[in-house]
Design a protein around this motif. Structure first.
Motif, PDB file in Angstrom:
ATOM      1  N   ARG A  85      -9.771 -14.923 -50.815  1.00 12.85           N
ATOM      2  CA  ARG A  85      -9.585 -13.859 -51.726  1.00 12.85           C
ATOM      3  C   ARG A  85      -9.051 -15.601 -53.156  1.00 12.85           C
ATOM      4  NH1 ARG A  85      -5.917 -10.631 -53.657  1.00 12.85           N
ATOM      5  NH2 ARG A  85      -3.749 -10.822 -52.336  1.00 12.85           N
ATOM      6  N   LEU A 140       2.640  -4.188 -53.078  1.00 10.64           N
ATOM      7  CA  LEU A 140       3.384  -5.039 -53.671  1.00 10.64           C
ATOM      8  C   LEU A 140       3.165  -6.619 -53.313  1.00 10.64           C
ATOM      9  CD1 LEU A 140       6.091  -4.915 -55.380  1.00 10.64           C
ATOM     10  CD2 LEU A 140       7.692  -4.017 -52.882  1.00 10.64           C
ATOM     11  N   GLY A 141       2.060  -7.289 -53.608  1.00  9.96           N
ATOM     12  CA  GLY A 141       1.732  -7.807 -53.217  1.00  9.96           C
ATOM     13  C   GLY A 141       1.503  -8.953 -53.966  1.00  9.96           C
ATOM     14  N   GLU A 142       0.567  -9.991 -54.206  1.00 13.71           N
ATOM     15  CA  GLU A 142       0.354 -11.511 -55.806  1.00 13.71           C
ATOM     16  C   GLU A 142       0.976 -10.663 -56.393  1.00 13.71           C
ATOM     17  OE1 GLU A 142       0.216 -14.703 -55.253  1.00 13.71           O
ATOM     18  OE2 GLU A 142      -0.022 -13.946 -52.643  1.00 13.71           O
ATOM     19  N   LEU A 143       0.189  -9.310 -56.742  1.00 10.41           N
ATOM     20  CA  LEU A 143      -0.164  -8.735 -58.807  1.00 10.41           C
ATOM     21  C   LEU A 143       0.887  -7.869 -58.064  1.00 10.41           C
ATOM     22  CD1 LEU A 143      -3.914  -7.801 -59.104  1.00 10.41           C
ATOM     23  CD2 LEU A 143      -2.207 -10.308 -59.745  1.00 10.41           C
ATOM     24  N   TRP A 161       5.976  -0.149 -52.915  1.00 14.49           N
ATOM     25  CA  TRP A 161       5.322   0.593 -51.559  1.00 14.49           C
ATOM     26  C   TRP A 161       3.776  -0.370 -50.936  1.00 14.49           C
ATOM     27  CZ3 TRP A 161       1.019   2.778 -50.225  1.00 14.49           C
ATOM     28  CH2 TRP A 161       1.196   3.444 -48.995  1.00 14.49           C
ATOM     29  N   LYS A 162       4.747  -0.707 -49.619  1.00  8.55           N
ATOM     30  CA  LYS A 162       3.857  -1.708 -49.020  1.00  8.55           C
ATOM     31  C   LYS A 162       3.550  -1.566 -47.621  1.00  8.55           C
ATOM     32  CE  LYS A 162       5.460  -5.729 -48.832  1.00  8.55           C
ATOM     33  NZ  LYS A 162       5.032  -6.784 -47.840  1.00  8.55           N
ATOM     34  N   ARG A 163       2.373  -1.884 -47.344  1.00  9.98           N
ATOM     35  CA  ARG A 163       2.597  -1.141 -45.870  1.00  9.98           C
ATOM     36  C   ARG A 163       2.918  -1.853 -44.778  1.00  9.98           C
ATOM     37  NH1 ARG A 163      -1.188  -3.783 -41.464  1.00  9.98           N
ATOM     38  NH2 ARG A 163      -1.023  -4.901 -43.205  1.00  9.98           N
ATOM     39  N   ARG A 164       3.714  -3.468 -44.852  1.00 15.26           N
ATOM     40  CA  ARG A 164       4.351  -3.721 -43.529  1.00 15.26           C
ATOM     41  C   ARG A 164       6.406  -4.038 -44.522  1.00 15.26           C
ATOM     42  NH1 ARG A 164       0.448  -8.703 -42.995  1.00 15.26           N
ATOM     43  NH2 ARG A 164       0.540  -8.639 -45.440  1.00 15.26           N
ATOM     44  N   PRO A 195      -5.206  -3.066 -52.548  1.00 15.68           N
ATOM     45  CA  PRO A 195      -6.456  -2.802 -52.085  1.00 15.68           C
ATOM     46  C   PRO A 195      -6.736  -1.228 -52.052  1.00 15.68           C
ATOM     47  CG  PRO A 195      -5.066  -3.752 -50.754  1.00 15.68           C
ATOM     48  CD  PRO A 195      -4.104  -3.186 -51.988  1.00 15.68           C
ATOM     49  N   VAL A 221      -4.560   0.156 -62.343  1.00 22.15           N
ATOM     50  CA  VAL A 221      -4.833  -1.044 -62.649  1.00 22.15           C
ATOM     51  C   VAL A 221      -5.776  -1.548 -61.273  1.00 22.15           C
ATOM     52  CG1 VAL A 221      -3.723  -1.449 -64.599  1.00 22.15           C
ATOM     53  CG2 VAL A 221      -2.446  -1.921 -62.810  1.00 22.15           C
ATOM     54  N   ARG A 223      -7.717   0.295 -58.341  1.00 20.17           N
ATOM     55  CA  ARG A 223      -9.730   0.514 -58.477  1.00 20.17           C
ATOM     56  C   ARG A 223      -9.996   1.999 -58.096  1.00 20.17           C
ATOM     57  NH1 ARG A 223     -10.160  -3.904 -59.183  1.00 20.17           N
ATOM     58  NH2 ARG A 223     -11.407  -5.269 -56.877  1.00 20.17           N
ATOM     59  N   ASP A 247      -6.835   1.724 -66.107  1.00 24.76           N
ATOM     60  CA  ASP A 247      -8.322   0.456 -66.427  1.00 24.76           C
ATOM     61  C   ASP A 247      -9.594   0.539 -65.617  1.00 24.76           C
ATOM     62  OD1 ASP A 247      -8.537  -2.093 -68.111  1.00 24.76           O
ATOM     63  OD2 ASP A 247      -8.187  -2.768 -65.194  1.00 24.76           O
ATOM     64  N   ALA A 274      -6.512  -7.422 -65.803  1.00 26.98           N
ATOM     65  CA  ALA A 274      -6.852  -8.720 -65.340  1.00 26.98           C
ATOM     66  C   ALA A 274      -8.008  -9.304 -65.359  1.00 26.98           C
ATOM     67  CB  ALA A 274      -6.587  -9.379 -64.300  1.00 26.98           C
ATOM     68  N   TYR A 308      -8.330  -6.059 -45.922  1.00 28.33           N
ATOM     69  CA  TYR A 308      -7.491  -6.710 -47.461  1.00 28.33           C
ATOM     70  C   TYR A 308      -6.904  -7.823 -47.291  1.00 28.33           C
ATOM     71  CZ  TYR A 308      -2.944  -5.351 -46.613  1.00 28.33           C
ATOM     72  OH  TYR A 308      -1.348  -5.013 -46.137  1.00 28.33           O
TER      73      TYR A 308
HETATM   74  P1  NDP Z   1      -2.805  -7.966 -51.991  1.00 26.70           P
HETATM   75  O1  NDP Z   1      -3.416  -8.652 -50.841  1.00 26.70           O
HETATM   76  O2  NDP Z   1      -1.897  -9.382 -52.450  1.00 26.70           O
HETATM   77  O3  NDP Z   1      -1.639  -7.302 -52.264  1.00 26.70           O
HETATM   78  C1  NDP Z   1      -2.007  -5.623 -51.785  1.00 26.70           C
HETATM   79  C2  NDP Z   1      -0.908  -5.014 -50.829  1.00 26.70           C
HETATM   80  O4  NDP Z   1      -0.406  -3.716 -51.205  1.00 26.70           O
HETATM   81  C3  NDP Z   1       0.303  -5.647 -50.471  1.00 26.70           C
HETATM   82  O5  NDP Z   1       2.310  -5.542 -50.720  1.00 26.70           O
HETATM   83  C4  NDP Z   1      -0.003  -4.342 -48.668  1.00 26.70           C
HETATM   84  O6  NDP Z   1       0.830  -4.016 -48.456  1.00 26.70           O
HETATM   85  C5  NDP Z   1       0.023  -3.093 -50.048  1.00 26.70           C
HETATM   86  N1  NDP Z   1      -0.983  -2.509 -48.905  1.00 26.70           N
HETATM   87  C6  NDP Z   1      -2.229  -2.928 -48.625  1.00 26.70           C
HETATM   88  N2  NDP Z   1      -2.862  -1.264 -47.515  1.00 26.70           N
HETATM   89  C7  NDP Z   1      -2.126  -0.865 -47.582  1.00 26.70           C
HETATM   90  C8  NDP Z   1      -1.346   0.709 -47.315  1.00 26.70           C
HETATM   91  N3  NDP Z   1      -2.397   1.331 -46.272  1.00 26.70           N
HETATM   92  N4  NDP Z   1      -0.539   1.612 -47.324  1.00 26.70           N
HETATM   93  C9  NDP Z   1       1.043   1.005 -47.457  1.00 26.70           C
HETATM   94  N5  NDP Z   1       1.098  -0.649 -48.847  1.00 26.70           N
HETATM   95  C10 NDP Z   1      -0.730  -1.343 -48.438  1.00 26.70           C
HETATM   96  O7  NDP Z   1      -3.309  -7.753 -53.302  1.00 26.70           O
HETATM   97  P2  NDP Z   1      -3.502  -8.614 -55.181  1.00 26.70           P
HETATM   98  O8  NDP Z   1      -1.706  -8.009 -55.474  1.00 26.70           O
HETATM   99  O9  NDP Z   1      -3.586  -9.930 -55.261  1.00 26.70           O
HETATM  100  O10 NDP Z   1      -4.293  -7.058 -55.446  1.00 26.70           O
HETATM  101  C11 NDP Z   1      -4.306  -5.108 -55.351  1.00 26.70           C
HETATM  102  C12 NDP Z   1      -5.303  -4.832 -56.149  1.00 26.70           C
HETATM  103  O11 NDP Z   1      -5.317  -5.385 -57.714  1.00 26.70           O
HETATM  104  C13 NDP Z   1      -6.765  -5.196 -55.808  1.00 26.70           C
HETATM  105  O12 NDP Z   1      -7.258  -5.876 -54.108  1.00 26.70           O
HETATM  106  C14 NDP Z   1      -7.612  -5.075 -56.614  1.00 26.70           C
HETATM  107  O13 NDP Z   1      -8.367  -3.971 -56.228  1.00 26.70           O
HETATM  108  C15 NDP Z   1      -6.877  -4.982 -57.643  1.00 26.70           C
HETATM  109  N6  NDP Z   1      -7.298  -5.715 -58.842  1.00 26.70           N
HETATM  110  C16 NDP Z   1      -7.461  -5.926 -60.351  1.00 26.70           C
HETATM  111  C17 NDP Z   1      -7.658  -6.004 -61.359  1.00 26.70           C
HETATM  112  C18 NDP Z   1      -7.990  -5.329 -62.744  1.00 26.70           C
HETATM  113  O14 NDP Z   1      -8.545  -5.657 -63.175  1.00 26.70           O
HETATM  114  N7  NDP Z   1      -7.887  -3.899 -63.101  1.00 26.70           N
HETATM  115  C19 NDP Z   1      -7.474  -7.937 -61.312  1.00 26.70           C
HETATM  116  C20 NDP Z   1      -7.742  -8.210 -60.088  1.00 26.70           C
HETATM  117  C21 NDP Z   1      -7.580  -7.068 -59.511  1.00 26.70           C
HETATM  118  P3  NDP Z   1       1.502  -6.205 -47.651  1.00 26.70           P
HETATM  119  O15 NDP Z   1       2.419  -6.064 -48.644  1.00 26.70           O
HETATM  120  O16 NDP Z   1       2.190  -4.890 -46.811  1.00 26.70           O
HETATM  121  O17 NDP Z   1       0.524  -6.868 -47.084  1.00 26.70           O
END
Ligand code: NDP
Length: 308
Positions: A85, A140-143, A161-164, A195, A221, A223, A247, A274, A308
């Motif tokens: 990614r 609670l990932g990068e964004l 809230w996050k998966r792990r 994601p 913001v 999907r 968005d 973004a 993801y």
């Molecule tokens: P990351 O992969 O860094 O983070 C995803 C987060 O979601 C992680 O904290 C992950 O948990 C959590 N997650 C995933 N699946 C689950 C689940 N089943 N239950 C609970 N938590 C879950 O992604 P980014 O932060 O980089 O991006 C997130 C999304 O933002 C992108 O996938 C994209 O769809 C969207 N986006 C939208 C944009 C816009 O302009 N509107 C621009 C860019 C991105 P864990 O930490 O435990 O892995």
């Protein structure tokens, strides 16, 4: 390295000149002329269907976008090759600005005052302090983490809230479905930054809205397919939710006959929370290409199992 640029959306001239300067010894190709067997790296953002599967010697597929759900929706997309990614600092900054703007719009009642202006209505709503509000972030990932950290200095309570399960300083972290329910129940604004995977599709639905406090707001913001539109409209019409900032939509562009366009409880932006920012993204792409050249794994690799 031989690098193939594949996108039906991103113009090659926005990327190749800058990348060629940063990688002067590598060769860049577009779909007009290339030898599939010679391509080492594919740069992709909505590539032509099936084309990546026809590249037998790929060492890395580098996305030009942060979300990879579109790539993974293509059944022919190769799962045996590393897919990275893009984690673009410019895009992360843009997302934090967009979400902070929506949270403050809601917190300071600006969406109400915009509507009141149309009726020449002078009516003050009660003031809340930031400490009176909790902002709950799904994902609670990068964004999500960057957004959470930007919200903290305002004095909001911030939950995520996050998966792990994990601990993040200053943020109340939740996981699992009970954790999600607990977080929704205390969040005046819920921000979706998950994601799109089979587990997150349709997650923002009637059951989720019912858990949220009366008068709260939703900010999606991530999907469009994560939100059930008819459930949102029902929750807004019932007065349970105060407002929704959307968005992202399914499909995009949002069709002209969507009830969301005219709904007074919905603010719409055209998937601009973004955008990829080549000025900051190129260094990250170059870093990954150099890692591959040095025989190291690329950064931000997609876990195909998790989606993801
Ligand atoms: P990351 O992969 O860094 O983070 C995803 C987060 O979601 C992680 O904290 C992950 O948990 C959590 N997650 C995933 N699946 C689950 C689940 N089943 N239950 C609970 N938590 C879950 O992604 P980014 O932060 O980089 O991006 C997130 C999304 O933002 C992108 O996938 C994209 O769809 C969207 N986006 C939208 C944009 C816009 O302009 N509107 C621009 C860019 C991105 P864990 O930490 O435990 O892995």
């Amino acid at each position: 390295m031989n690098i193939l640029f594949l996108s039906k959306i991103e113009p090659a001239e926005r990327w190749i000149p800058g990348l060629s300067q940063l990688l002067p010894h590598d060769r860049f190709f577009t779909p007009d002329s290339y030898d599939p067997a010679e391509i080492d790296i594919a740069l992709v953002a909505r590539p032509q269907e099936g084309i990546v599967a026809g590249l037998p010697n790929l060492k890395l597929i580098q996305s030009l976008w942060m979300g990879v759900d579109g790539l993974l929706a293509d059944a022919t997309f190769p799962r045996a090759r590393p897919l990275a990614r893009l984690v673009d600092p410019g895009m992360v900054a843009a997302m934090t600005e967009s979400v902070v703007a929506h949270v403050l719009d809601y917190h300071r009642h600006h969406y109400v005052y915009r509507a009141q202006k149309l009726e020449k209505k002078w009516h003050r709503l009660p003031q809340y302090m930031a400490a009176d509000r909790t902002i709950g972030i799904l994902g609670l990932g990068e964004l999500g983490t960057a957004v959470a950290q930007r919200l903290l200095p305002f004095g909001f309570g911030v939950a995520g809230w996050k998966r792990r399960p994990a601990q993040v300083p200053g943020i109340d972290c939740y996981s699992g479905s009970a954790g999600m329910q607990e977080m929704l129940a205390r969040s005046q604004a819920v921000v979706c930054l998950l994601p799109l995977t089979p587990e997150t599709r349709g997650l923002l639905n009637a059951a989720a809205f019912a858990l949220m406090p009366e008068g709260s707001c939703v900010i999606n913001v991530a999907r469009g397919a994560q939100l059930v539109v008819q459930d949102l409209i029902a929750a807004l019409d019932a007065g349970h939710l105060a407002h929704a900032y959307l968005d992202v939509f399914d499909p995009e562009p949002l069709p002209a006959d969507s009830p969301l366009w005219a709904h007074p409880g919905v603010s719409i932006t055209p998937h601009t929370a973004a955008l990829t920012e080549p000025r900051t993204a190129m260094a990250r792409i170059v870093e990954n290409i150099e890692r591959v050249r040095a025989g190291q794994p690329a950064l931000n690799l997609v876990d195909f199992g998790a989606g993801y």
